[in-house]
Design a protein around this motif. Structure first.
Motif, PDB file in Angstrom:
ATOM      1  N   GLY A  59       0.583  -1.207  -0.007  1.00 11.81           N
ATOM      2  CA  GLY A  59      -0.025  -0.047  -0.140  1.00 11.81           C
ATOM      3  C   GLY A  59       0.875   1.334  -0.041  1.00 11.81           C
ATOM      4  N   VAL A  60       1.813   1.209   0.832  1.00  8.03           N
ATOM      5  CA  VAL A  60       2.772   2.300   0.764  1.00  8.03           C
ATOM      6  C   VAL A  60       3.494   2.878  -0.643  1.00  8.03           C
ATOM      7  CG1 VAL A  60       5.131   3.372   1.864  1.00  8.03           C
ATOM      8  CG2 VAL A  60       3.112   2.410   3.328  1.00  8.03           C
ATOM      9  N   ALA A  61       3.981   1.608  -1.190  1.00 14.57           N
ATOM     10  CA  ALA A  61       4.458   1.746  -2.406  1.00 14.57           C
ATOM     11  C   ALA A  61       3.469   1.972  -3.583  1.00 14.57           C
ATOM     12  CB  ALA A  61       5.181   0.453  -2.813  1.00 14.57           C
ATOM     13  N   ALA A  62       2.592   1.684  -3.469  1.00 20.15           N
ATOM     14  CA  ALA A  62       1.330   2.063  -4.324  1.00 20.15           C
ATOM     15  C   ALA A  62       1.009   3.416  -4.274  1.00 20.15           C
ATOM     16  CB  ALA A  62       0.074   1.118  -4.190  1.00 20.15           C
ATOM     17  N   TYR A  63       0.940   3.955  -2.862  1.00 19.62           N
ATOM     18  CA  TYR A  63       0.493   5.459  -2.719  1.00 19.62           C
ATOM     19  C   TYR A  63       1.839   6.281  -3.190  1.00 19.62           C
ATOM     20  CZ  TYR A  63       0.054   9.940  -0.564  1.00 19.62           C
ATOM     21  OH  TYR A  63      -0.161  11.212  -0.414  1.00 19.62           O
ATOM     22  N   ARG A  64       2.937   5.817  -2.874  1.00 23.43           N
ATOM     23  CA  ARG A  64       4.006   6.524  -3.433  1.00 23.43           C
ATOM     24  C   ARG A  64       4.116   6.709  -4.876  1.00 23.43           C
ATOM     25  NH1 ARG A  64       9.669   5.758  -0.646  1.00 23.43           N
ATOM     26  NH2 ARG A  64      10.201   7.207  -2.314  1.00 23.43           N
ATOM     27  N   ARG A  65       3.435   5.726  -5.559  1.00 21.50           N
ATOM     28  CA  ARG A  65       3.427   5.756  -7.130  1.00 21.50           C
ATOM     29  C   ARG A  65       2.290   6.757  -7.682  1.00 21.50           C
ATOM     30  NH1 ARG A  65       4.084   2.429 -11.686  1.00 21.50           N
ATOM     31  NH2 ARG A  65       2.444   2.879 -13.128  1.00 21.50           N
ATOM     32  N   LEU A  66       1.268   6.860  -6.682  1.00 20.47           N
ATOM     33  CA  LEU A  66      -0.042   7.730  -7.135  1.00 20.47           C
ATOM     34  C   LEU A  66       0.482   9.177  -6.718  1.00 20.47           C
ATOM     35  CD1 LEU A  66      -3.002   5.860  -5.513  1.00 20.47           C
ATOM     36  CD2 LEU A  66      -2.594   6.262  -7.917  1.00 20.47           C
ATOM     37  N   ALA A  67       1.295   9.600  -5.573  1.00 21.34           N
ATOM     38  CA  ALA A  67       1.523  10.536  -5.074  1.00 21.34           C
ATOM     39  C   ALA A  67       2.494  11.541  -6.105  1.00 21.34           C
ATOM     40  CB  ALA A  67       2.124  10.608  -3.722  1.00 21.34           C
ATOM     41  N   ARG A  68       1.886  12.812  -6.360  1.00 23.10           N
ATOM     42  CA  ARG A  68       2.815  13.535  -7.235  1.00 23.10           C
ATOM     43  C   ARG A  68       3.564  14.626  -6.626  1.00 23.10           C
ATOM     44  NH1 ARG A  68      -2.440  13.818  -9.713  1.00 23.10           N
ATOM     45  NH2 ARG A  68      -2.833  15.518  -8.214  1.00 23.10           N
ATOM     46  N   ASP A  69       4.685  14.753  -6.989  1.00 23.55           N
ATOM     47  CA  ASP A  69       5.615  15.968  -6.483  1.00 23.55           C
ATOM     48  C   ASP A  69       4.951  17.141  -6.590  1.00 23.55           C
ATOM     49  OD1 ASP A  69       8.856  14.513  -7.659  1.00 23.55           O
ATOM     50  OD2 ASP A  69       7.562  14.185  -5.715  1.00 23.55           O
ATOM     51  N   ILE A  70       4.942  18.207  -5.571  1.00 21.01           N
ATOM     52  CA  ILE A  70       4.140  19.439  -5.699  1.00 21.01           C
ATOM     53  C   ILE A  70       5.355  20.242  -6.306  1.00 21.01           C
ATOM     54  CG2 ILE A  70       3.624  21.325  -4.320  1.00 21.01           C
ATOM     55  CD1 ILE A  70       2.824  19.210  -2.109  1.00 21.01           C
ATOM     56  N   ALA A  71       4.862  21.024  -7.492  1.00 20.71           N
ATOM     57  CA  ALA A  71       5.822  21.796  -8.207  1.00 20.71           C
ATOM     58  C   ALA A  71       5.585  23.208  -7.375  1.00 20.71           C
ATOM     59  CB  ALA A  71       5.466  22.148  -9.514  1.00 20.71           C
ATOM     60  N   PRO A  72       6.644  23.907  -7.155  1.00 20.24           N
ATOM     61  CA  PRO A  72       6.978  25.133  -6.420  1.00 20.24           C
ATOM     62  C   PRO A  72       5.988  26.285  -7.172  1.00 20.24           C
ATOM     63  CG  PRO A  72       8.705  24.615  -6.941  1.00 20.24           C
ATOM     64  CD  PRO A  72       8.296  23.488  -7.388  1.00 20.24           C
ATOM     65  N   GLY A 110       3.293   1.697  14.235  1.00 25.09           N
ATOM     66  CA  GLY A 110       4.792   1.430  14.755  1.00 25.09           C
ATOM     67  C   GLY A 110       5.553   1.193  13.958  1.00 25.09           C
ATOM     68  N   SER A 111       5.545   1.087  12.715  1.00 24.69           N
ATOM     69  CA  SER A 111       6.272   0.744  11.693  1.00 24.69           C
ATOM     70  C   SER A 111       7.239   2.054  11.078  1.00 24.69           C
ATOM     71  CB  SER A 111       5.837   0.096  10.193  1.00 24.69           C
ATOM     72  OG  SER A 111       6.795  -0.242   9.279  1.00 24.69           O
ATOM     73  N   GLY A 112       8.561   2.071  11.978  1.00 22.15           N
ATOM     74  CA  GLY A 112       9.272   3.293  11.553  1.00 22.15           C
ATOM     75  C   GLY A 112       9.761   3.336  10.055  1.00 22.15           C
ATOM     76  N   GLU A 113       9.948   2.270   9.564  1.00 19.68           N
ATOM     77  CA  GLU A 113      10.544   2.370   8.007  1.00 19.68           C
ATOM     78  C   GLU A 113       9.262   2.789   7.276  1.00 19.68           C
ATOM     79  OE1 GLU A 113      11.801  -0.820   4.626  1.00 19.68           O
ATOM     80  OE2 GLU A 113      12.503  -1.160   6.787  1.00 19.68           O
ATOM     81  N   LEU A 114       8.146   2.108   7.378  1.00 21.19           N
ATOM     82  CA  LEU A 114       7.173   2.448   6.448  1.00 21.19           C
ATOM     83  C   LEU A 114       6.610   4.050   6.597  1.00 21.19           C
ATOM     84  CD1 LEU A 114       5.034  -0.616   6.359  1.00 21.19           C
ATOM     85  CD2 LEU A 114       6.410  -0.049   4.627  1.00 21.19           C
ATOM     86  N   LEU A 115       6.527   4.463   7.854  1.00 22.02           N
ATOM     87  CA  LEU A 115       6.382   5.795   8.268  1.00 22.02           C
ATOM     88  C   LEU A 115       7.108   6.653   7.677  1.00 22.02           C
ATOM     89  CD1 LEU A 115       5.171   5.417  11.977  1.00 22.02           C
ATOM     90  CD2 LEU A 115       3.622   6.289   9.905  1.00 22.02           C
ATOM     91  N   ALA A 116       8.530   6.511   7.521  1.00 23.39           N
ATOM     92  CA  ALA A 116       9.449   7.426   6.854  1.00 23.39           C
ATOM     93  C   ALA A 116       8.991   7.493   5.428  1.00 23.39           C
ATOM     94  CB  ALA A 116      11.023   6.744   7.386  1.00 23.39           C
ATOM     95  N   GLU A 117       8.932   6.369   4.998  1.00 18.28           N
ATOM     96  CA  GLU A 117       8.499   6.290   3.602  1.00 18.28           C
ATOM     97  C   GLU A 117       7.341   7.222   3.231  1.00 18.28           C
ATOM     98  OE1 GLU A 117       8.091   2.669   1.306  1.00 18.28           O
ATOM     99  OE2 GLU A 117       9.857   1.913   2.432  1.00 18.28           O
ATOM    100  N   LEU A 118       6.163   7.028   4.048  1.00 19.43           N
ATOM    101  CA  LEU A 118       5.171   8.095   3.994  1.00 19.43           C
ATOM    102  C   LEU A 118       5.373   9.482   4.221  1.00 19.43           C
ATOM    103  CD1 LEU A 118       2.460   5.749   5.526  1.00 19.43           C
ATOM    104  CD2 LEU A 118       2.443   6.421   3.117  1.00 19.43           C
ATOM    105  N   ARG A 119       6.268   9.729   5.028  1.00 18.66           N
ATOM    106  CA  ARG A 119       6.461  11.195   5.385  1.00 18.66           C
ATOM    107  C   ARG A 119       6.970  11.592   4.078  1.00 18.66           C
ATOM    108  NH1 ARG A 119       8.533   9.291  10.302  1.00 18.66           N
ATOM    109  NH2 ARG A 119       6.881   9.351  12.021  1.00 18.66           N
TER     110      ARG A 119
END
Length: 192
Positions: A59-72, A110-119
């Motif tokens: 789910g985290v990997a899929a979200y990262r694929r969906l999320a777009r970078d915000i252009a300033p 509590g998954s620090g690694e996954l939370l770091a990816e989401l952040r």
């Protein structure tokens, strides 16, 4: 798969991520299942589990694929740029995709690694667009040329995130965004 070449490696991973992102966008994290992703990708669950240990990691990997970078944005003023960045984040976090992010944050617990990816996509580590608008503001003479502390750079987005996480709002009113920029962010940057 008669007549088709069996996908492996990057091609199979791409098909799985595409399928997972589509499932996530359609059903949210609550509706994401390994069975549905495998079926949509035209593979078996073992192929998924070899790459992602569980549904949350996928789910985290899929979200990262969906999320777009915000252009300033470039409105010509630091105030305008900061407000637009907050408005973009507010729209994202208020959208169905933002709902998926909130579901994933809760599930990651509590998954620090996954939370770091989401952040990376939730705001805390999205310093790049904030740095870009601050560099332009410094070039225009609106703030000092020396970059502020990293916590100061992202304080506006952290305050907005607080509205969602702590207060549980579905969307922050525009007055809150203006208040964050006018009462906190700009005075903090200009006081240096």
């Amino acid at each position: 798969m008669s007549g088709q070449t069996r996908r492996r490696g990057a091609a199979l991973e791409e098909a799985i991520l595409r399928a997972a992102a589509e499932e996530l966008a359609e059903s949210g994290y609550a509706g994401l299942t390994m069975d549905r992703v495998a079926a949509r990708a035209g593979t078996n669950k073992n192929a998924l589990y070899r790459r992602w240990p569980n549904r949350l990691a996928l789910g985290v990997a899929a979200y990262r694929r969906l999320a777009r970078d915000i252009a300033p944005p470039d409105t010509g003023t630091l105030r305008g740029d900061a407000l637009e960045l907050l408005r973009q984040a507010n729209r994202h976090w208020s959208s169905p995709l933002g709902g998926v992010l909130r579901e994933l944050l809760v599930a990651a617990g509590g998954s620090g690694e996954l939370l770091a990816e989401l952040r990376e996509h939730s705001g805390e580590a999205l310093a790049a667009p904030w740095l870009a608008i601050l560099e332009r503001a410094a070039a225009r003479g609106e703030i000092a040329a020396e970059m502020p502390h990293p916590r100061v750079v992202t304080v506006a987005i952290v305050l907005l995130r607080n509205e969602f996480v702590v207060r549980g709002v579905p969307s922050a009113p525009d007055e809150v965004l203006v208040e964050i920029v006018d009462e906190v962010y700009l005075p903090l940057l200009r006081s240096r």
